[in-house]
Design a protein around this motif. Sequence first.
Motif, mmCIF file in Angstrom:
data_model
loop_
_atom_site.group_PDB
_atom_site.id
_atom_site.type_symbol
_atom_site.label_atom_id
_atom_site.label_comp_id
_atom_site.label_asym_id
_atom_site.label_seq_id
_atom_site.Cartn_x
_atom_site.Cartn_y
_atom_site.Cartn_z
ATOM 1 N N PRO A 565 0.811 -1.226 0.000
ATOM 2 C CA PRO A 565 0.000 0.000 0.000
ATOM 3 C C PRO A 565 0.841 1.272 0.000
ATOM 4 O O PRO A 565 0.578 2.200 -0.781
ATOM 5 C CB PRO A 565 -0.830 -0.124 1.291
ATOM 6 C CG PRO A 565 -0.895 -1.586 1.553
ATOM 7 C CD PRO A 565 0.413 -2.149 1.081
ATOM 8 N N SER A 566 1.877 1.312 0.840
ATOM 9 C CA SER A 566 2.681 2.542 0.858
ATOM 10 C C SER A 566 3.506 2.675 -0.405
ATOM 11 O O SER A 566 3.782 3.786 -0.859
ATOM 12 C CB SER A 566 3.561 2.589 2.115
ATOM 13 O OG SER A 566 4.479 1.531 2.130
ATOM 14 N N LEU A 567 3.885 1.552 -0.997
ATOM 15 C CA LEU A 567 4.623 1.629 -2.263
ATOM 16 C C LEU A 567 3.730 2.213 -3.357
ATOM 17 O O LEU A 567 4.128 3.135 -4.080
ATOM 18 C CB LEU A 567 5.120 0.246 -2.674
ATOM 19 C CG LEU A 567 5.972 0.171 -3.950
ATOM 20 C CD1 LEU A 567 6.945 -0.997 -3.871
ATOM 21 C CD2 LEU A 567 5.146 0.033 -5.219
ATOM 22 N N LEU A 568 2.538 1.693 -3.465
ATOM 23 C CA LEU A 568 1.663 2.148 -4.554
ATOM 24 C C LEU A 568 1.232 3.599 -4.332
ATOM 25 O O LEU A 568 1.111 4.370 -5.282
ATOM 26 C CB LEU A 568 0.455 1.217 -4.666
ATOM 27 C CG LEU A 568 0.834 -0.232 -5.055
ATOM 28 C CD1 LEU A 568 -0.354 -1.171 -4.907
ATOM 29 C CD2 LEU A 568 1.402 -0.302 -6.468
ATOM 30 N N GLU A 569 1.048 3.967 -3.062
ATOM 31 C CA GLU A 569 0.685 5.354 -2.784
ATOM 32 C C GLU A 569 1.850 6.298 -3.104
ATOM 33 O O GLU A 569 1.682 7.296 -3.808
ATOM 34 C CB GLU A 569 0.283 5.487 -1.316
ATOM 35 C CG GLU A 569 -0.207 6.875 -0.954
ATOM 36 C CD GLU A 569 -0.231 7.091 0.567
ATOM 37 O OE1 GLU A 569 -0.313 6.092 1.312
ATOM 38 O OE2 GLU A 569 -0.138 8.252 0.986
ATOM 39 N N ALA A 570 3.021 5.955 -2.587
ATOM 40 C CA ALA A 570 4.179 6.814 -2.849
ATOM 41 C C ALA A 570 4.543 6.807 -4.329
ATOM 42 O O ALA A 570 5.028 7.807 -4.862
ATOM 43 C CB ALA A 570 5.371 6.359 -1.997
ATOM 44 N N GLY A 571 4.314 5.672 -4.973
ATOM 45 C CA GLY A 571 4.607 5.586 -6.405
ATOM 46 C C GLY A 571 3.838 6.630 -7.199
ATOM 47 O O GLY A 571 4.322 7.105 -8.238
ATOM 48 N N GLY A 572 2.671 6.992 -6.695
ATOM 49 C CA GLY A 572 1.880 8.013 -7.380
ATOM 50 C C GLY A 572 2.590 9.356 -7.463
ATOM 51 O O GLY A 572 2.351 10.142 -8.392
ATOM 52 N N THR A 573 3.505 9.608 -6.512
ATOM 53 C CA THR A 573 4.223 10.893 -6.539
ATOM 54 C C THR A 573 5.295 10.924 -7.610
ATOM 55 O O THR A 573 5.884 11.968 -7.876
ATOM 56 C CB THR A 573 4.887 11.189 -5.171
ATOM 57 O OG1 THR A 573 5.961 10.260 -4.967
ATOM 58 C CG2 THR A 573 3.897 11.048 -4.027
ATOM 59 N N LEU A 574 5.586 9.761 -8.194
ATOM 60 C CA LEU A 574 6.659 9.704 -9.201
ATOM 61 C C LEU A 574 6.158 9.997 -10.604
ATOM 62 O O LEU A 574 6.950 10.267 -11.499
ATOM 63 C CB LEU A 574 7.284 8.305 -9.212
ATOM 64 C CG LEU A 574 7.922 7.789 -7.937
ATOM 65 C CD1 LEU A 574 8.392 6.356 -8.141
ATOM 66 C CD2 LEU A 574 9.084 8.675 -7.529
ATOM 67 N N LEU A 575 4.860 9.881 -10.804
ATOM 68 C CA LEU A 575 4.327 9.844 -12.177
ATOM 69 C C LEU A 575 4.334 11.218 -12.855
ATOM 70 O O LEU A 575 4.602 12.220 -12.265
ATOM 71 C CB LEU A 575 2.910 9.248 -12.151
ATOM 72 C CG LEU A 575 2.843 7.852 -11.539
ATOM 73 C CD1 LEU A 575 1.414 7.330 -11.552
ATOM 74 C CD2 LEU A 575 3.733 6.880 -12.294
#
Lengths: 575, 575
Positions: A565-575
């Motif tokens: 969950p934290s990976l997918l959430e934080a991953g959103g900041t990379l896009l």
Amino acid sequence: MTYFAPLDDMVFALLQAAGDGAFEEGGLYGDLGDGVAESTLAEAAKFAEQALHPLDRVGDRIGARFSEGAVICPPGWREAYSRWRDGGWNALAASPEFGGLGLPALLNAACTEIWNGANMAFALCPLLGQGAIEALEAHASEELKRVYLARVVSGEWTATMNLTEPQAGSDLSLVRTRAERSPDGAYRLKGQKIFITYGEHDLAGNIVHLVLARLPDAPEGTRGLSLFLAPKFLPGGDGRFTLRNDLRCAGLEHKLGIHGSPTCTMIYGDSGGATAWLVGEENKGLACMFTMMNSARLAVGLQGVGLAERATQTALAYARERRQGRSGADQGRSAERIVEHPDVMRMALTMQVLTQAARAICYETAASIDRARRERDPVRAGEADERAALLTPVAKGFSTDIANETASLGVQIFGGMGFIEETGAAQLMRDARILPIYEGTNGIQAIDLVGRKLRLGGGGALRREIADMYSVVEAAGGFAASGVVREAVAALEAASRSLLEADTSKALAGATPYLRLFALARGATLLMKGALSGDPRRVALARFFADNVAVAAPSLARVVVDGAPSLLEAGGTLL
Amino acid sequence: MTYFAPLDDMVFALLQAAGDGAFEEGGLYGDLGDGVAESTLAEAAKFAEQALHPLDRVGDRIGARFSEGAVICPPGWREAYSRWRDGGWNALAASPEFGGLGLPALLNAACTEIWNGANMAFALCPLLGQGAIEALEAHASEELKRVYLARVVSGEWTATMNLTEPQAGSDLSLVRTRAERSPDGAYRLKGQKIFITYGEHDLAGNIVHLVLARLPDAPEGTRGLSLFLAPKFLPGGDGRFTLRNDLRCAGLEHKLGIHGSPTCTMIYGDSGGATAWLVGEENKGLACMFTMMNSARLAVGLQGVGLAERATQTALAYARERRQGRSGADQGRSAERIVEHPDVMRMALTMQVLTQAARAICYETAASIDRARRERDPVRAGEADERAALLTPVAKGFSTDIANETASLGVQIFGGMGFIEETGAAQLMRDARILPIYEGTNGIQAIDLVGRKLRLGGGGALRREIADMYSVVEAAGGFAASGVVREAVAALEAASRSLLEADTSKALAGATPYLRLFALARGATLLMKGALSGDPRRVALARFFADNVAVAAPSLARVVVDGAPSLLEAGGTLL
């Protein structure tokens, strides 16, 4: 810097992977003569140490060179290749029908480790040829086999794999190279391939390229890929292979490592189309490639083992000579050998046990391939086949990761001298860096493990593997570190369950730590199994692996289970 | 491949390390004008991006060259150095008394990160000069200061550190270079030094060498070392520095990375002895060197931060453009940007959070140095001094380890292109590899942390640090990952207790995993502190760090607490 094949450790791991009684009559390898395994390895070691290893450094320093379309391999490599071919080393694994020795995959795996420990950039040429041989054996027409196979098996000619294009690396659905049907039953290829290992060289008289391309009416994506054979030289009127085909090397890459191995950009069809023949069926090219890739993936894992072994030997030899400082135990006047410092011990031991764990996993994979082929009982053969499929991504991913880790630890043990190219420690680090990338990145391996292999046989392959790990833990009940190892297996079990219930994103998010976790649990149990022999060194190393390496398993399981969950959430900041 | 100083992240970390109200009147940095920190960083960023970064690749490709005793720096570097010197960048940190700007350590730390992100091989020259400046400020005679200090501060001349000899690396007690007293009050040096960074070059008019050597009647070991100043050019009769001293560069090392930075073998006293002057007292040279080394250790940590930042930017830019495959979430037709794949997200996020954690730790260290110097309350100043000492090995060890990890992850994100030198990802990996080695190997840092720093102030420094970590956890009670972070701090606390009670061998055995554990707990709490700002990106990254990185803390604690017996036992098999 020298390399010696660690025959004691290799034979030990080989016998363990083969299983009890395997070399006796009626056993898995009962057809091999008594002592054939040991003597083959000893001969291979001799050849590698004497003929291949001394050319490793010159390969790095001078590298393969490109000149007017030709590629010149490093000094001495032509002669070494002749000795390789004439010594019959190229033919070890192939089927006797085409001149091969038909050696078991397990024995061939051990030899692959040796070639790559001695000179990885050189060994890469026959390594890829071996994959091509398997693809041709399995899928080529009788005519193609007749003309090409024996010559590739013997090593008279070499073979390559042509998959990658600038826009198509991990994603082969994007391949654009075109193949057109020709009235003579052959095909004409047009396109550009990159990163083609030994796509051009001066070691052998002809080069047989296996090329993935797309027919004009093919469907999009990977279901529209076909596999073709396009030789560098075509047969002329006299049947001799003297006509240059319409394909060429346009240049070499300037790489971080494996400088001796030419990495070519290949241009097909500059002048109308490269003549090629279909291997297997039209639009079934990917299946044929997978035949090559699975074999190549295990082989790349073994490259990692060989390189890790060499890095370990190199660093340990230095640590046993170099004197600096005094460790806590002895505050005397003279400087101690650095191997006596606990911190250096940790690095050297970590290198040793990671290498041994990777070797054990790779050899188990190879033995499973043999069992799948040789076992008479179809159920057991099927289970062995599934096991090989399950272990292959672990063997490739883990062994190549630890090759990088050990090579870097080796540099660290050398200290300042490690950063200087003359010691050779830095070369190993540079060479190793390709291993987690080619033949499917380690991310791809992890996704293969999680996305396909966990569900193999309805999850049976995984269940049997974990059950086997527990059985080792049971047998090692009195073993000092068996509690830690049991925790590692339990962590793997819990993480596996979590992934099997997870949605795709979560499963993909956890794939890489899961592969590592799998390898730690499997590595710990295989080392522990070896320790049951009672050999004090194996006991000590297995215990070190458990207490200092496999102890990471519960944390990795938490990353797999709770990290997404934290990976997918934080991953959103990379896009 | 480009580099931009990440000013938002840097200013955020800088303000957090400075503490609330630090830039207000009466605060720690109340003497700095409003906005001076931000504007200094913005100017530094501009200079680094425009003048230093474009020369990084040519530095790698062409490197420093040796020719008849002279060293030629890469094309463009002389001009860049002139701009560096004329822009006043060399004088940032030094005392105003000698022409420096007297900038706080914290602000200088941020600038150091920028220089090294832009061009590490170039930045290494002033980095070592800065250490020399501190040593001269603290220990040199007024006469030496008058002649040399202002010129080294301005950058008119550069300075070097000469410690290492072939037999004396980590263990300086083995230094053999001899110093003899001369009737004129000077000394004559004879000996060989190796790995001398910028020991010879063509960037500046003179080079001031600080050299560790041994007087004839000196005691053995490190208590017999004295520090000397030996310039490349001595003053002639006209007072101008035109006389070549009896010291020379005998050659350059062929290194894995930082090719632009000349690594010299220096020969002192070929023709009777190099003229040198004592810095500090006879036989007290090591204490003077420690002045340089502590400052240099933090600076090397900041090199790691800068390099990790650049590796992250480089890989992320590629991941946002490169299209391959489809992730689980979207099985549509067109290939996705690889940054959308969870496995690539994991790599990119790991790079980001490791960089941010290392930056936060380094900036805290720098702020502690400022507090030790500027705080009026002697108790608080003393505590800050201890804190800087405690954090320095963590800042150096962790930041340089993660520089290597991020650089390698960066190569992995580039896939096959990462192994090709033209993308620049491989260069970062090669450059980064020196960081865990020089200025005290990371093994030495860990031993310093465990052997000396844990007991600093009767263990008070450590207790205060852990209490501070807990206070962050308390403040972040509602934070999603605060449980994991609390566990990490508790694991650090337990491991610390175990080490304080351990015998020397056990403590040394656990040193490296302990340093990592310390950094994970400190990094997690500093990122969490930043997340208390409520900025969604900081919250997401702090949570990712907790759930996917700091979650390793309990396993590391187990290695520290329980791993030593099996390490020491297995280590016996290596001897």
